[in-house]
Design an enzyme around this catalytic site. Structure first.
Site, short mmCIF file in Angstrom:
data_model
loop_
_atom_site.label_atom_id
_atom_site.label_comp_id
_atom_site.label_asym_id
_atom_site.label_seq_id
_atom_site.Cartn_x
_atom_site.Cartn_y
_atom_site.Cartn_z
N ASP A 98 0.64 -1.21 -0.05
CA ASP A 98 0.12 0.20 0.02
C ASP A 98 0.76 1.10 0.10
O ASP A 98 2.04 1.60 0.82
CB ASP A 98 -0.91 0.13 1.35
CG ASP A 98 -2.53 0.54 1.04
OD1 ASP A 98 -2.48 1.54 0.37
OD2 ASP A 98 -3.13 -0.28 1.28
N ASP A 199 -3.31 4.58 -2.31
CA ASP A 199 -4.18 5.15 -1.51
C ASP A 199 -4.40 6.40 -1.99
O ASP A 199 -3.87 7.45 -2.34
CB ASP A 199 -3.53 5.29 0.04
CG ASP A 199 -4.81 5.69 0.89
OD1 ASP A 199 -5.57 4.66 1.00
OD2 ASP A 199 -4.68 6.53 1.49
N GLU A 254 -6.22 3.81 -5.86
CA GLU A 254 -7.67 4.00 -5.42
C GLU A 254 -8.08 5.36 -5.72
O GLU A 254 -7.42 6.63 -5.65
CB GLU A 254 -7.59 3.73 -3.84
CG GLU A 254 -9.04 3.78 -3.25
CD GLU A 254 -8.92 4.32 -1.66
OE1 GLU A 254 -10.04 3.99 -1.08
OE2 GLU A 254 -8.09 5.19 -1.28
N HIS A 327 -11.68 -3.47 2.95
CA HIS A 327 -11.51 -2.98 4.65
C HIS A 327 -12.23 -1.73 4.78
O HIS A 327 -12.32 -1.17 6.06
CB HIS A 327 -9.99 -2.86 4.92
CG HIS A 327 -9.32 -1.58 4.08
ND1 HIS A 327 -8.98 -1.52 2.65
CD2 HIS A 327 -8.88 -0.53 4.70
CE1 HIS A 327 -8.45 -0.48 2.40
NE2 HIS A 327 -8.28 0.18 3.56
N ASP A 328 -12.42 -0.82 3.85
CA ASP A 328 -13.45 0.19 4.03
C ASP A 328 -15.04 0.11 3.89
O ASP A 328 -15.82 1.02 3.80
CB ASP A 328 -13.01 1.34 3.10
CG ASP A 328 -11.55 1.87 3.17
OD1 ASP A 328 -11.22 1.80 4.45
OD2 ASP A 328 -10.95 2.17 2.37
#
Ligand code: NOJ
Length: 561
Positions: A98, A199, A254, A327-328
């Site tokens: 990440d 991210d 993302e 995970h969000d």
């Protein structure tokens, strides 16, 4: 279309804090990951996306990084990380890390120096502004509630934080900052990683004037920082300086608020930016005008409309990522399927969608065993900063009822995805021998990996089959997608075509049985059932099929005229 390993890959996302604890401190760690690599190999995935494992004060569970080249103590050491990478590679699994560079932690050395004085060499690594009319420099709201600006007493200015106030935004206008980031990326690539998940990477270029977003006290300023003026320039520079210097690097950005049109610019073959983006349009259905926490029903028309638009949009140039949770986001089976009576069938139906659309599938840990959302009875049992801040705001300041707010948390809260991975039926689902940092979902005695691996009819074994099919059949990766029955209320059906080969995918999205009528253009001489989530008589004609709850079938059709 050019072939590439990342188009053929199936990615598995690990959220390390909740995956597997090896030392009993209640927090997942790197040695825990190493201990489960055979499980991932058995599943068949060939890339792992690892959520942040860097040093962090954990205001946002590692998405607030205080040292980009050090491992978080709770997760282990750099030696553990090196061993993990080696063990992944031994099993033919690539690793993408990440990359969180829209912001750092306020405890990063750069920020510690930046806030010391206005003339510190690190001042311009972040975005500082004086106040305006005794208020913040503009009216942007933070993703995690409240103003996106924090006053800093020492130098009498505000700094920008689109996320928490412990996540100050980095100033990408500063070439020195960009160079530091590129050097850091090269350091990880030189250590042998295979790529990055980036991210909120489309937030890094802000409109320099940082204008107000309308006239409300606080408002979403996304128009001024999502897909901003220099974003393509920055990504092309990153590609030139870093990514292009290594072979076969995989990248996925993302990108909240990205459209399919823009995604073509980010992922087009000759654009030299990224390979894929995570778009959010399909994650935004089921929300009312008040945003994420304002619950609204969703329809198949909405979901299919969005996925279809993206399939068409990137059909010939660019590439899709395929995901329904991470995970969000809440758990896929709870959100788009049925986590009660038809949990197994609906999870398999959704898996069929993810593995037969055109693009690269991303599996979020626990999805492959059909893990579900959780309902903790009190806000005190929740851990996520977004959830806690929203609760404080909604109940404390806006006077909303606790029941209403808890209901939105049950449906949308990020902790739904963050409860520990359920490995077996022992205490805490076998995640830890200690006290887990967040409670385990109480359904671990019936939903767990050990049971799933053993049961030939399990969701896990269905995923395994889908992944194996994808490795054998190019059509699943490269075949053209064509939508059928575009106005149907409950069936999502489409074909994939490669050369002479035609596959038909039929998905009943709801629990009500429904009749599928084969469109005339697909009349064929014979057919072969490739996979289905119910027993099917393979000789049965498919001119008209009564689909059972959440039924999914994939056929190869021969002799289509
Ligand atoms: C997106 C990440 O996926 C999320 O977990 C995080 O809170 C924000 N970006 C900020 O880094």
């Amino acid at each position: 279309m050019n072939k590439a390993f990342w188009k053929e890959a199936v990615v598995y996302q690990i959220y390390p804090r909740s995956f597997k604890d090896s030392n009993g401190d209640g927090i997942g760690d790197l040695r825990g990951i190493i201990s489960q690599l055979d499980y991932l190999k058995d599943l068949g995935v060939n890339v792992v996306w690892l959520s942040p494992v860097y040093q962090s004060p954990n205001d946002d569970n590692g998405y607030d990084i205080s040292h980009y080249q050090a491992i978080m103590d709770e997760f282990g050491t750099i030696a553990d990380w090196e061993e993990m990478l080696e063990e992944m590679h031994k099993r033919g699994i690539k690793l993408i890390m990440d990359l969180v560079v829209n912001h750092s932690s306020d405890e990063h050395d750069w920020f510690v120096k930046s806030r010391q004085s206005k003339d510190n060499p690190y001042r311009d690594y972040y975005i500082w502004r004086p106040g305006k009319d005794e208020r913040e420099p503009n009216n942007w709201v933070s993703v995690f509630s409240g103003s996106a600006w924090e006053w800093d007493e020492k130098t009498g200015e505000y700094f920008l934080h689109i996320f928490s106030k412990k996540q100050p935004d980095l100033n990408w206008e500063n070439p020195k900052l960009r160079q530091e980031i590129y050097d850091m990326m090269k350091w990880w690539l030189d250590k042998g990683i295979d790529g990055f998940r980036m991210d909120v990477i489309n937030f890094i270029s802000k409109v320099p004037e940082l204008p107000d977003a309308g006239t409300e006290r606080y408002a979403w300023g996304g128009d001024y920082f999502m897909n901003g003026p220099r974003i393509h320039e920055f990504l092309q520079e990153m590609n030139r300086e870093v990514l292009s210097k290594y072979d076969d690097v995989m990248t996925v950005g993302e990108m909240p608020g990205v459209t399919a049109e823009e995604a073509k610019l980010y992922t087009g073959e000759n654009r030299n930016e990224l390979q894929m983006v995570f778009q959010f349009e399909h994650m935004d259905i089921g929300s009312g005008p008040g945003g994420k926490w304002d619950l609204a029903p969703w329809t198949l028309h909405q979901l299919r409309g969005i996925l279809h638009k993206w399939q068409e949009g990137l059909a010939n140039d660019g590439w899709n990522s395929l995901y329904l949770n991470n995970h969000d986001q809440p758990r896929m089976v709870s959100r788009f399927g049925d986590d009660g009576e038809h949990r197994v069938e609906s999870a398999k139906m959704l898996a069929t969608l993810l593995h037969t659309l055109k693009g690269t599938p991303y599996i979020y840990q626990g999805e492959e065993i059909g893990m579900t959302n959780v309902k903790f009875d009190s806000i005190d049992r929740y851990k996520d900063i977004e959830t806690l801040n929203m609760y404080r705001d909604a109940v404390g300041q806006q006077g909303k009822s606790v029941e209403q707010v808890m209901e939105s948390i049950y449906v949308k809260g990020r902790d739904n995805a963050r409860t520990p991975m359920q490995w077996d039926a022992s205490d805490n689902g076998g995640f830890t021998t200690g006290t887990p940092w967040i409670e385990t979902n109480s359904n671990y005695t019936t939903i767990n990996a050990e049971l799933a691996v053993q049961d030939p009819q399990s969701i896990f074994n269905y995923y395994k089959k889908l992944i194996a099919l994808r490795k054998r059949h190019d059509i699943m990766v490269y075949g053209d997608y064509e939508l059928l029955l575009e106005n149907h209320d409950s069936i999502y059906a489409y074909t994939r075509k490669l050369g002479e080969e035609v596959w038909l995918v039929i998905l009943n999205f709801f629990k009500e049985p429904v009749k599928f009528e084969l469109p005339a253009q697909l009349h064929h001489e014979s057919r072969e059932l490739i996979i289905s989530n119910y027993e099917v008589d393979s000789k049965e004609s498919i001119a008209s099929v009564s689909l059972r709850p959440y039924e999914a079938r994939v056929y190869r059709l021969q002799g289509v005229q």
